[in-house]
Design a protein around this motif. Structure first.
Motif, PDB file in Angstrom:
ATOM      1  N   UNK A 275     -21.865 -13.168   3.925  1.00 60.04           N
ATOM      2  CA  UNK A 275     -22.669 -14.228   4.958  1.00 60.04           C
ATOM      3  C   UNK A 275     -23.242 -12.658   5.963  1.00 60.04           C
ATOM      4  N   UNK A 276     -24.405 -13.323   5.983  1.00 58.88           N
ATOM      5  CA  UNK A 276     -24.951 -12.011   7.291  1.00 58.88           C
ATOM      6  C   UNK A 276     -24.530 -12.429   8.050  1.00 58.88           C
ATOM      7  N   UNK A 277     -23.995 -13.360   9.097  1.00 62.19           N
ATOM      8  CA  UNK A 277     -23.059 -12.393  10.144  1.00 62.19           C
ATOM      9  C   UNK A 277     -21.669 -12.581  10.098  1.00 62.19           C
ATOM     10  N   UNK A 278     -21.028 -12.090   9.087  1.00 64.53           N
ATOM     11  CA  UNK A 278     -20.435 -11.395   8.742  1.00 64.53           C
ATOM     12  C   UNK A 278     -20.156 -10.115   8.678  1.00 64.53           C
ATOM     13  N   UNK A 279     -18.477  -9.893   8.723  1.00 65.16           N
ATOM     14  CA  UNK A 279     -18.538  -8.468   8.565  1.00 65.16           C
ATOM     15  C   UNK A 279     -16.557  -8.571   8.274  1.00 65.16           C
TER      16      UNK A 279
ATOM     17  N   UNK B 200       1.247  -1.607  -0.239  1.00 67.99           N
ATOM     18  CA  UNK B 200       0.208  -0.352  -0.045  1.00 67.99           C
ATOM     19  C   UNK B 200       0.893   1.135   0.241  1.00 67.99           C
ATOM     20  N   UNK B 201       2.246   1.050  -0.200  1.00 70.29           N
ATOM     21  CA  UNK B 201       2.910   2.059  -0.258  1.00 70.29           C
ATOM     22  C   UNK B 201       2.893   2.715  -1.565  1.00 70.29           C
ATOM     23  N   UNK B 202       3.011   1.619  -2.894  1.00 67.70           N
ATOM     24  CA  UNK B 202       3.410   1.214  -3.807  1.00 67.70           C
ATOM     25  C   UNK B 202       2.151   1.695  -4.840  1.00 67.70           C
ATOM     26  N   UNK B 203       2.987   3.401  -5.870  1.00 63.74           N
ATOM     27  CA  UNK B 203       2.616   4.401  -6.553  1.00 63.74           C
ATOM     28  C   UNK B 203       1.107   3.041  -7.514  1.00 63.74           C
ATOM     29  N   UNK B 204       1.616   2.404  -7.954  1.00 59.71           N
ATOM     30  CA  UNK B 204       0.366   2.423  -9.205  1.00 59.71           C
ATOM     31  C   UNK B 204      -0.831   1.285  -8.065  1.00 59.71           C
ATOM     32  N   UNK B 205      -0.248   0.617  -7.409  1.00 60.44           N
ATOM     33  CA  UNK B 205      -0.846  -0.236  -6.255  1.00 60.44           C
ATOM     34  C   UNK B 205      -2.338   0.343  -5.370  1.00 60.44           C
ATOM     35  N   UNK B 206      -1.533   1.556  -5.133  1.00 58.07           N
ATOM     36  CA  UNK B 206      -1.904   2.039  -4.302  1.00 58.07           C
ATOM     37  C   UNK B 206      -3.744   2.446  -5.016  1.00 58.07           C
ATOM     38  N   UNK B 207      -3.277   2.968  -6.813  1.00 57.61           N
ATOM     39  CA  UNK B 207      -4.017   3.078  -7.384  1.00 57.61           C
ATOM     40  C   UNK B 207      -5.445   2.288  -7.374  1.00 57.61           C
ATOM     41  N   UNK B 208      -5.297   0.660  -7.089  1.00 56.15           N
ATOM     42  CA  UNK B 208      -6.519   0.102  -7.792  1.00 56.15           C
ATOM     43  C   UNK B 208      -7.414   0.306  -5.641  1.00 56.15           C
ATOM     44  N   UNK B 209      -6.813   0.444  -4.449  1.00 55.76           N
ATOM     45  CA  UNK B 209      -7.557   0.919  -3.636  1.00 55.76           C
ATOM     46  C   UNK B 209      -6.004   1.783  -2.489  1.00 55.76           C
ATOM     47  N   UNK B 210      -6.447   2.795  -1.698  1.00 58.34           N
ATOM     48  CA  UNK B 210      -6.185   3.362  -0.920  1.00 58.34           C
ATOM     49  C   UNK B 210      -7.193   3.727   0.415  1.00 58.34           C
ATOM     50  N   UNK B 211      -8.082   2.954   0.458  1.00 61.91           N
ATOM     51  CA  UNK B 211      -9.071   2.899   1.594  1.00 61.91           C
ATOM     52  C   UNK B 211      -9.428   2.066   2.067  1.00 61.91           C
ATOM     53  N   UNK B 212      -9.470   1.193   3.100  1.00 63.03           N
ATOM     54  CA  UNK B 212      -9.917  -0.139   3.060  1.00 63.03           C
ATOM     55  C   UNK B 212     -11.477  -0.311   3.854  1.00 63.03           C
ATOM     56  N   UNK B 213     -12.383  -0.450   3.225  1.00 65.94           N
ATOM     57  CA  UNK B 213     -13.966  -0.111   4.029  1.00 65.94           C
ATOM     58  C   UNK B 213     -13.969  -1.467   4.415  1.00 65.94           C
ATOM     59  N   UNK B 214     -14.803  -1.492   5.509  1.00 63.36           N
ATOM     60  CA  UNK B 214     -15.514  -2.961   6.395  1.00 63.36           C
ATOM     61  C   UNK B 214     -17.131  -2.822   5.673  1.00 63.36           C
ATOM     62  N   UNK B 215     -16.720  -4.174   5.102  1.00 64.30           N
ATOM     63  CA  UNK B 215     -18.312  -4.797   3.975  1.00 64.30           C
ATOM     64  C   UNK B 215     -18.649  -5.933   5.017  1.00 64.30           C
ATOM     65  N   UNK B 216     -19.985  -5.173   4.309  1.00 62.49           N
ATOM     66  CA  UNK B 216     -21.368  -5.508   5.432  1.00 62.49           C
ATOM     67  C   UNK B 216     -22.563  -5.924   4.186  1.00 62.49           C
ATOM     68  N   UNK B 217     -22.983  -7.566   4.611  1.00 60.73           N
ATOM     69  CA  UNK B 217     -23.526  -7.905   4.816  1.00 60.73           C
ATOM     70  C   UNK B 217     -25.146  -6.477   4.543  1.00 60.73           C
ATOM     71  N   UNK B 218     -26.017  -6.121   3.245  1.00 55.64           N
ATOM     72  CA  UNK B 218     -26.780  -5.117   2.854  1.00 55.64           C
ATOM     73  C   UNK B 218     -28.356  -5.661   3.785  1.00 55.64           C
ATOM     74  N   UNK B 219     -28.273  -6.750   3.294  1.00 57.22           N
ATOM     75  CA  UNK B 219     -29.515  -7.300   5.053  1.00 57.22           C
ATOM     76  C   UNK B 219     -28.997  -6.764   6.116  1.00 57.22           C
ATOM     77  N   UNK B 220     -27.896  -7.159   6.399  1.00 57.95           N
ATOM     78  CA  UNK B 220     -28.025  -7.288   7.930  1.00 57.95           C
ATOM     79  C   UNK B 220     -27.800  -6.301   8.038  1.00 57.95           C
ATOM     80  N   UNK B 221     -27.184  -4.871   7.503  1.00 55.36           N
ATOM     81  CA  UNK B 221     -26.927  -3.391   7.600  1.00 55.36           C
ATOM     82  C   UNK B 221     -27.980  -2.987   8.059  1.00 55.36           C
ATOM     83  N   UNK B 222     -29.448  -3.317   6.749  1.00 62.42           N
ATOM     84  CA  UNK B 222     -30.328  -2.006   6.998  1.00 62.42           C
ATOM     85  C   UNK B 222     -31.186  -2.783   8.544  1.00 62.42           C
ATOM     86  N   UNK B 223     -30.790  -3.815   8.658  1.00 64.87           N
ATOM     87  CA  UNK B 223     -31.593  -4.039   9.326  1.00 64.87           C
ATOM     88  C   UNK B 223     -31.130  -3.710  10.896  1.00 64.87           C
TER      89      UNK B 223
END
Ligand code: SF4
Length: 1004
Positions: free
Chosen positions: A882-886, A830-853
């Motif tokens: 999976x609904x129980x997974x982030x 994540x120091x790599x100038x080219x690879x940072x262009x793919x992603x430079x911030x990670x998110x917490x990914x969450x199942x949409x149904x679980x999140x809306x609940x």
């Protein structure tokens, strides 16, 4: 030269060409014309040369062709002749060029300024001479007094054969690489069952498999090789089933995605075992010929000897061998004799009245129990019962009704000719997703049990070993425990215990290693417990150390659990003001977070600047049908005052007078790393490199040193490959043609059959120790006894991960897991100038149904809390989880100022580490288990995928990742990082290329 083109982008793909180079598209509203048919001017290659070496942007070790000009990398390509990647290069591999241009490269040895604090990043540059003298003096004192005061731990370094040997020669048992943090469960689960495993140890037979099941993989491991394999599956129409709570990467192209609940793969596998046994769909011939399932087990619960193999007695004319019941002779016979007719099932009574039953009968009783039925398993793992049953039956159908044969004559271990190999074309792959749970060892064993019952081990279409594997079960190295000043260890620091006698504990049962590996906490911790070193050393539990030496191990950031508290521990002081870990040495090529917390920093070269071996003495680059190893050769010269860690190791070994590195006069024996690799012999004819041995380089695998060995590798594009003969390619656990070669090459100690151990008597010895029924070392603490009885089952079991057992699951309803992305590896990229262009911030990914609940919106900020701490992060919603997974990508977040990034880089301000939430210890309850490692109780594998969390929306205005840390100081004399790091072609290049040249691919 110029091309004049008038193109509409949406027409380009359909453009047609005529003989004159004028392009016209019928029906287009505008005629497309390109008038210039001349070729583009490519860059002047006169001063360029191509060099071959091995990629190190991840652990796959692909072959690369590097084009170099004026000591600068122009570009990197895959080597089409290389056995691993066959020319394919991934995003990381291509981006190696930006790693070379990284502003974070360390440029000279650094010494923490006297009077400044660790973490402040105040360093003075010193000479190598001073740095090495200082290290030599310190290490010589430790070696001459109490060698275990040096703890030496390395990251994912690919040179463990050298660093392990160095530690042995130094005389400290406190050495390991990062396997205990990564995937030792996968390695040990396989090595204690069948002598090989997944990933570096074995591969699916991509050319022949018809049904492929992938369990919880991490995409950064087995990157290009798996991609190439999946391509072959797709081309051939084989079925690909992905068992994974998250549908990303490889899972996205699976024919079936099974969204399992994390940590429950074991019950899913064992439920499929239940279905196979219930329907009598097992390969009985394979089980009898190649496994220990017909061997007789003593059945005397509560008595000494229960659960061990019946060996008869000397009075009966028996010796050491386990016995089976011969159905023709109607007598007990040695299990390892050829031409016997063992009963697979049954209960018997020994001549002395001892009740016995076959291991297979025990399996039948165990796995036919209702607790393994699909209906019960479904409630635990979240996979529907009918799907569990269907998948088991599908695999059995492919294994038994769609079997394949390869008509090649081969010789089995007993010298009997066989006219063909029978293939059961079902294969599997598993990696960290299964491994990084505290039940991962037994889960890996459960997956292997499933494979073995189907007869799919090392057969056409099945799971194939890669030389030097398979080994006898387990490999015959025992971990060292005795130490003396100025004396090498009698065996390597890491090995494979087979009974409590092999533990590395003192007479009172206390751990001898700083990480408590091979103690009652984790008896079979074959890769050590790197994640416990700092915590234990600071607490002085079991003792304090003098020096911590780290190579490529970013323990001040993402290679630690509990990162924020680990930073505090690194700075913790005694009452007298001395640091609790008095001296920390680190070697790295880049300004990682660990640099600021070190006292002496030794700058390493990059992978493009050094000699290196990917050795047969370690885990080489072999393919199932070929023994292969490889080298790295400098393609450019360093422009900084750096030295490869390989050179430092050899230099320091000579200075400290290690016997293997000095001549009879006590003087250094080798002129450096290159010379060491050529001339060192582990035993006559066996060295680090297996290719081009013998005086003239004409010998392979074994042969005397070849002074031109490096040149020979260079001439062969950086690798050596010896293809196995057709009769050596399958059934290698029992294939004399192969075992003879393996013995000659020193991969195995004998040509005896490698018996697959479905039933592990070795585990049972530990269990007996826990029950107080063992004639040998036994634990005294109740919790140790309980763990041995519960988790050292000789047959694969499922149990709830340990963290879940000690928390309120309702309070922490979500599983939180990490995966490393396919486009980044560990913390390197994540120091790599080219690879940072793919992603430079990670998110917490969450199942949409679980999140809306839970009232959580896409891209909102949330608090994520575990029993150990809390973090703030931004959420992204998705369907494919999976609904129980982030989950999140693990390699993205960085500390401001480290890695040449600006203080407010996205990686620092918005990226986050889940590591803060994960404790290195089990959840605290005020009992004796409070100081027990958060790891697999068998192997000590860090259980960082066991994490459970709760998630609550952040208050309005609460944004940005938390915790945040002060930016680290740049290294002395560091040039400020440019705002934009770019790489451009030569000035003389005209990349405007005529359409005719594009469409004819330059052939016109
Ligand atoms: S898969 Fe790994 S070793 Fe292969 S090219 Fe990509 S980064 Fe390099």
């Amino acid at each position: 030269m110029t091309s004049q083109a008038t193109l509409k982008q949406n027409d380009m793909n359909q453009a047609a060409t005529d003989q004159t180079g004028v392009f016209a598209k019928e029906g287009a509203d505008e005629t497309v014309q390109i008038c210039d048919s001349s070729l583009p001017q490519f860059e002047d290659r006169d001063n360029q040369e191509t060099k071959y070496t091995t990629c190190y942007m991840c652990a796959c070790r692909c072959g690369i062709k590097v084009t170099v000009e004026d000591n600068k990398v122009r570009f990197i390509q895959g080597n089409p002749n290389h056995p691993v990647n066959k020319g394919v290069l991934c995003a990381k591999g291509n981006s190696g060029i930006m790693k070379q241009y990284s502003p974070a490269k360390l440029s000279s040895p650094l010494l923490r300024k006297p009077g400044t604090e660790r973490g402040a990043g105040e360093f003075e540059e010193i000479s190598w001479e001073r740095a090495l003298d200082m290290l030599e003096k310190r290490l010589a004192r430790i070696r001459a007094t109490d060698p275990k005061q040096l703890a030496y731990f390395t990251g994912r370094d690919q040179m463990q054969a050298l660093t392990g040997m160095w530690a042995s020669q130094f005389g400290t048992i406190n050495w390991a690489a990062h396997g205990g943090f990564c995937s030792v469960n996968m390695a040990a689960g396989g090595l204690y069952t069948m002598g090989h495993a997944f990933w570096e140890f074995g591969d699916p037979d991509w050319e022949n498999t018809k049904y492929f099941m992938m369990w919880g993989v991490a995409e950064d491991h087995a990157s290009n090789p798996i991609k190439l394999g999946l391509k072959r599956l797709k081309e051939r129409g084989a079925k690909f089933v992905a068992i994974n709570p998250v549908r990303t990467g490889y899972q996205a192209i699976a024919d079936e995605w099974v969204a399992i609940r994390p940590g429950t793969d074991g019950i899913l596998a064992l439920s499929m075992v239940h279905v196979l046994l219930k329907n009598q769909l097992v390969d009985e011939e394979f089980l009898i010929r190649y496994t220990n399932s017909a061997q007789l087990v003593v059945n005397t619960p509560g008595q000494k000897g229960d659960g061990l193999f019946y060996r008869g007695s000397l009075a009966e004319g028996k010796g050491e061998q386990p016995q089976v019941w011969d159905l023709v002779k109607e007598a007990y016979v040695d299990a390892n004799l050829p031409d016997i007719n063992p009963a697979l099932f049954g209960e018997y009574t020994a001549p002395d009245g001892t009740p016995l039953r076959t291991a297979m009968s025990i399996m039948l009783d165990k796995y036919l129990d209702e607790q393994y039925s699909p209906e019960v398993a479904a409630k635990e793992c979240g996979v529907a019962a009918e799907d569990i049953e269907r998948m088991a039956l599908e695999m059995a159908h492919v294994a038994f009704k769609e079997s394949i044969t390869i008509d090649v004559e081969w010789t089995d271990w007993a010298g009997r000719k066989q006219d063909k190999f029978i293939g059961r074309p079902v294969s599997m792959h598993a990696m960290r997703g299964v491994s990084a749970h505290s039940n991962g060892f037994q889960t890996c064993r459960a997956i292997h049990l499933l494979q073995v019952l189907l007869g799919t081990i090392d057969c056409p279409g099945g799971h194939l070993a890669k030389p030097p594997f398979p080994k006898h079960v387990p490999p015959g190295i025992k971990p060292a425990k005795e130490m003396a000043p100025n004396t090498p260890l009698k065996s390597p620091p890491l090995g494979f215990p087979t009974s409590p006698e092999d533990l590395v504990i003192d007479a009172e049962g206390n751990p001898l290693r700083i990480d408590k590996a091979y103690s009652w906490d984790a008896p079979i911790s074959c890769h050590g417990l790197m994640h416990m070193v700092i915590s234990n050393a600071v607490k002085g539990d079991p003792y304090k150390i003098d020096t911590l030496m780290l190579f490529m191990a970013n323990m001040a950031w993402n290679s630690s659990m509990n990162t924020a508290q680990t930073l505090d521990m690194l700075c913790a002081k005694e009452d007298d003001g001395e640091y609790k870990i008095p001296f920390i040495v680190c070697s790295d090529a880049f300004n990682s977070e660990m640099v600021a917390y070190s006292d002496l920093v030794l700058p390493d070269t990059t992978y493009l600047e050094r000699y290196d071996t990917i050795s047969m003495l370690d885990r080489p680059i072999s393919e199932p049908d070929a023994a292969c190893d490889a080298v790295r050769i400098p393609v450019i010269q360093p422009d900084r005052d750096v030295l490869s860690w390989q050179e430092v190791m050899v230099e320091m070994a000579g200075r400290l007078g290690f016997p293997a590195f000095t001549n009879p006069e006590g003087k250094p024996k080798y002129k450096g790393y290159k010379d060491f690799i050529i001339n060192f012999e582990k035993e006559p004819g066996i060295g680090f490199l297996a290719g081009y041995r013998g005086k003239d380089g004409e010998k392979s695998l074994r042969g005397e040193p070849n002074p031109r060995q490096w040149e020979a590798y260079e001439e062969n594009e950086g690798f050596f490959e010896q293809r196995l003969k057709p009769n050596q390619r399958y059934m290698r656990h029992a294939n004399l043609d192969y075992l003879t070669l393996a013995k000659e090459a020193s991969w195995v100690g004998s040509t005896n059959q490698i018996v697959i151990e479905l039933y592990s008597e070795k585990l049972q010895t530990f269990r007996l120790a826990g029950q107080g029924l063992y004639d040998g070392p036994m634990p005294t603490e109740e919790h140790h006894k309980e763990r041995l009885v519960k988790y050292f089952d000789p047959l694969p079991i499922y149990y709830m991960p340990l963290e879940e057992q000690r928390i309120d699951r309702d309070e922490y309803p979500y599983h939180a897991v990490n995966q490393r992305p396919m486009f980044m590896y560990h913390s390197w990229d994540s120091q790599n100038a080219w690879l940072r262009q793919i992603m430079s911030q990670n998110y917490l990914y969450m199942n949409r149904v679980a999140a809306e609940r839970d009232g959580i919106e896409d891209l909102s900020w949330v608090w994520v809390e575990s029993h150990n701490g809390k973090i703030r992060t931004q959420v992204k919603l998705m369907e494919g989880t999976n609904e129980q997974t982030v989950w999140t990508w693990n390699a993205i977040a960085k500390r401001g100022g480290a890695w040449g990034l600006s203080d407010d880089a996205n990686e620092a301000s918005d990226g986050f580490l889940m590591n803060h939430l994960i404790s290195e210890l089990l959840p605290q309850k005020g009992d004796k288990i409070d100081r027990v490692t958060n790891s697999d109780p068998v192997t000590g594998q860090a259980a960082w995928y066991d994490l459970r969390v709760k998630i609550t929306p952040a208050a309005p205005g609460e944004t940005g990742s938390w915790p945040s840390f002060a930016a680290l100081k740049p290294q002395p004399n560091a040039k400020p990082s440019p705002d934009m790091l770019s790489y451009s072609s030569h000035k003389n290049v005209n990349l405007v290329r005529s359409m005719s040249d594009i469409l004819t691919r330059g052939e016109k």
